[in-house]
Design an enzyme around this catalytic site. Structure first.
Site, PDB file in Angstrom:
ATOM      1  N   GLY A   1      56.167  -2.116  37.080  1.00  0.00           N
ATOM      2  CA  GLY A   1      55.040  -2.931  36.653  1.00  0.00           C
ATOM      3  C   GLY A   1      55.269  -4.415  36.846  1.00  0.00           C
ATOM      4  O   GLY A   1      54.396  -5.141  37.351  1.00  0.00           O
TER       5      GLY A   1
ATOM      6  N   GLN B   1      62.257   8.189  35.499  1.00  0.00           N
ATOM      7  CA  GLN B   1      62.931   9.234  36.267  1.00  0.00           C
ATOM      8  C   GLN B   1      64.436   9.017  36.245  1.00  0.00           C
ATOM      9  O   GLN B   1      64.934   7.942  36.556  1.00  0.00           O
ATOM     10  CB  GLN B   1      62.429   9.238  37.713  1.00  0.00           C
ATOM     11  CG  GLN B   1      62.935  10.414  38.539  1.00  0.00           C
ATOM     12  CD  GLN B   1      62.269  10.473  39.909  1.00  0.00           C
ATOM     13  OE1 GLN B   1      61.494   9.602  40.267  1.00  0.00           O
ATOM     14  NE2 GLN B   1      62.580  11.501  40.671  1.00  0.00           N
TER      15      GLN B   1
ATOM     16  N   ALA C   1      52.273   5.881  37.915  1.00  0.00           N
ATOM     17  CA  ALA C   1      53.343   6.587  37.196  1.00  0.00           C
ATOM     18  C   ALA C   1      53.569   7.979  37.780  1.00  0.00           C
ATOM     19  O   ALA C   1      52.623   8.691  38.135  1.00  0.00           O
ATOM     20  CB  ALA C   1      52.983   6.701  35.710  1.00  0.00           C
TER      21      ALA C   1
ATOM     22  N   VAL D   1      52.916  11.210  40.310  1.00  0.00           N
ATOM     23  CA  VAL D   1      51.626  10.545  40.412  1.00  0.00           C
ATOM     24  C   VAL D   1      50.469  11.497  40.686  1.00  0.00           C
ATOM     25  O   VAL D   1      49.358  11.302  40.170  1.00  0.00           O
ATOM     26  CB  VAL D   1      51.685   9.422  41.468  1.00  0.00           C
ATOM     27  CG1 VAL D   1      51.868   9.976  42.871  1.00  0.00           C
ATOM     28  CG2 VAL D   1      50.457   8.540  41.385  1.00  0.00           C
ATOM     29  N   ASP D   2      50.672  12.549  41.462  1.00  0.00           N
ATOM     30  CA  ASP D   2      49.561  13.443  41.800  1.00  0.00           C
ATOM     31  C   ASP D   2      49.093  14.235  40.585  1.00  0.00           C
ATOM     32  O   ASP D   2      47.885  14.326  40.308  1.00  0.00           O
ATOM     33  CB  ASP D   2      49.988  14.391  42.927  1.00  0.00           C
ATOM     34  CG  ASP D   2      50.547  13.636  44.117  1.00  0.00           C
ATOM     35  OD1 ASP D   2      49.769  12.969  44.808  1.00  0.00           O
ATOM     36  OD2 ASP D   2      51.775  13.701  44.321  1.00  0.00           O
TER      37      ASP D   2
ATOM     38  N   THR E   1      54.653   6.881  53.460  1.00  0.00           N
ATOM     39  CA  THR E   1      54.169   6.622  54.816  1.00  0.00           C
ATOM     40  C   THR E   1      54.838   5.373  55.387  1.00  0.00           C
ATOM     41  O   THR E   1      55.237   5.342  56.556  1.00  0.00           O
ATOM     42  CB  THR E   1      52.643   6.477  54.812  1.00  0.00           C
ATOM     43  OG1 THR E   1      52.052   7.760  54.503  1.00  0.00           O
ATOM     44  CG2 THR E   1      52.114   6.013  56.157  1.00  0.00           C
TER      45      THR E   1
ATOM     46  N   HIS F   1      53.458  13.373  46.467  1.00  0.00           N
ATOM     47  CA  HIS F   1      54.420  12.270  46.528  1.00  0.00           C
ATOM     48  C   HIS F   1      55.700  12.809  45.911  1.00  0.00           C
ATOM     49  O   HIS F   1      55.972  12.637  44.732  1.00  0.00           O
ATOM     50  CB  HIS F   1      53.892  11.059  45.743  1.00  0.00           C
ATOM     51  CG  HIS F   1      54.903   9.951  45.586  1.00  0.00           C
ATOM     52  ND1 HIS F   1      55.590   9.410  46.639  1.00  0.00           N
ATOM     53  CD2 HIS F   1      55.342   9.301  44.485  1.00  0.00           C
ATOM     54  CE1 HIS F   1      56.398   8.459  46.199  1.00  0.00           C
ATOM     55  NE2 HIS F   1      56.281   8.377  44.892  1.00  0.00           N
TER      56      HIS F   1
END
Length: 334
Positions: free
Chosen positions: A34, A102, A139, A142-143, A169, A195
């Site tokens: 952030g 994580q 966060a 994410v998916d 990517t 991701h």
């Protein structure tokens, strides 16, 4: 021309909101991602006002102050931090980086339950103070977090999406550039899907300056882009975050730049193709899941999802990636 129309040069290089007022970005979470995102947004001039919100008052105020004291050297106008969600009122984009951290060796999907629990607490108030904002979920995982957050908020599918594989990517293109000696800007290829560990490199549509990668010829090491080289690059992309987390505890610089790029595409209405993670509806037969696919991004958020031609193997692997994400979301009750 009246004096009232000469405003942009005086206000700076940042875009304005749809109402014509200076634009505002709210970043939720003042941790490594952030705070780095806030710094990237300020240095790139993506918005007139940047606000940071976090439950740890001393931390968020200190991060905002540290950045604000350097705005003389940028085109930004204001940076502030608070533990009160009210600071986000009227934001044009709300980027949510807050979530469970994580740990080394931990997969992103293992973070799902804790992070979704955080979203259940913070999202209702954020939607209340910024109902018209584009909500950009960052966060991890994410998916899954994006899918659950859409269910929590009930926002339209264009208005809430995840940062997806924009960073993956970029990592892929960077590694291809190292193999070929070409600029990353001339490499066009995408990572799609989760991701995370089940993401898929779309090699069949990857090109360098219009030349399909399989027809590139000799690489700098004298080899070619055979299956072994492509597999190694895809593996290195997936392992990048783990390697960085093992070394320094968190990823923050590249993701901060990647997410600021998405925010810029939104506020400048760029209609740029980015591999964000929106809700899918029959994309190559995949529905009811949020995962990364090439998507047109502009002021209204997530637009058309582009259906690139896929090989059978790519389609099958993306379908499996979607099933993996859907299973986790169902396990959380969504």
């Amino acid at each position: 021309m009246s004096d009232s129309t000469i405003t942009n040069s005086a206000q700076g290089s940042y875009p304005t909101a749809r109402s014509g007022r200076p634009s505002k970005v709210a970043i939720i979470g003042a941790g490594a991602v952030g705070s780095t995102l806030a710094y990237a947004c300020v240095t790139k001039g993506v918005a007139r006002e940047i606000v940071l919100q976090d439950i740890v008052k001393e931390k968020v105020e200190a991060e905002a102050l540290d950045i604000a004291q350097g705005i003389q050297f940028t085109s930004a106008g204001a940076v502030s931090g608070s533990d009160d969600p009210e600071i986000c009122r009227g934001a044009d984009v709300v980027a949510i980086t807050a979530g469970a951290k994580q740990k080394p060796g931990q997969s992103r999907l293992e973070l799902a339950g804790a992070t979704v629990g955080i979203m259940e607490k913070i999202l209702p108030k954020l939607v209340e103070v910024a109902p018209n904002a584009i909500f950009l979920m960052v966060a991890n995982p994410v998916d899954v977090v994006t899918y659950c957050s859409k269910k929590i908020t009930g926002l339209p599918e264009n208005q809430i999406f995840g940062s997806g594989t924009v960073l993956d990517t970029a990592r892929m293109r960077y590694l291809v550039s190292l193999e070929t000696g070409t600029a990353t800007q001339n490499i066009h290829g995408y990572i799609a899907g989760e991701h995370g560990d089940s993401e898929v490199a779309l090699w069949s549509s990857t090109e360098i300056g219009g030349v399909p990668i399989t027809q590139w010829g000799k690489t700098l090491d004298g080899g070619v882009f055979d299956q072994e080289k492509r597999d190694r690059i895809a593996h290195d992309v997936v392992r990048s975050a783990y390697r960085i987390i093992e070394g320094k505890g968190a990823t923050n610089y590249a993701v901060g730049l990647a997410v600021s790029r998405i925010i810029g595409a939104i506020l400048n209405d760029e209609q740029r193709v980015l591999t964000i993670s929106p809700l899918l509806n029959n994309w190559h037969g995949i529905s009811d899941v949020c995962m990364a696919v090439p998507t047109i991004v502009g002021r209204e958020g997530a637009g058309r999802r582009l259906e690139l031609p896929l090989t059978l193997d790519e389609r099958d692997r993306l379908t499996a990636s979607a099933e993996r994400l859907r299973e986790v979301a169902r396990g959380l009750g969504y």
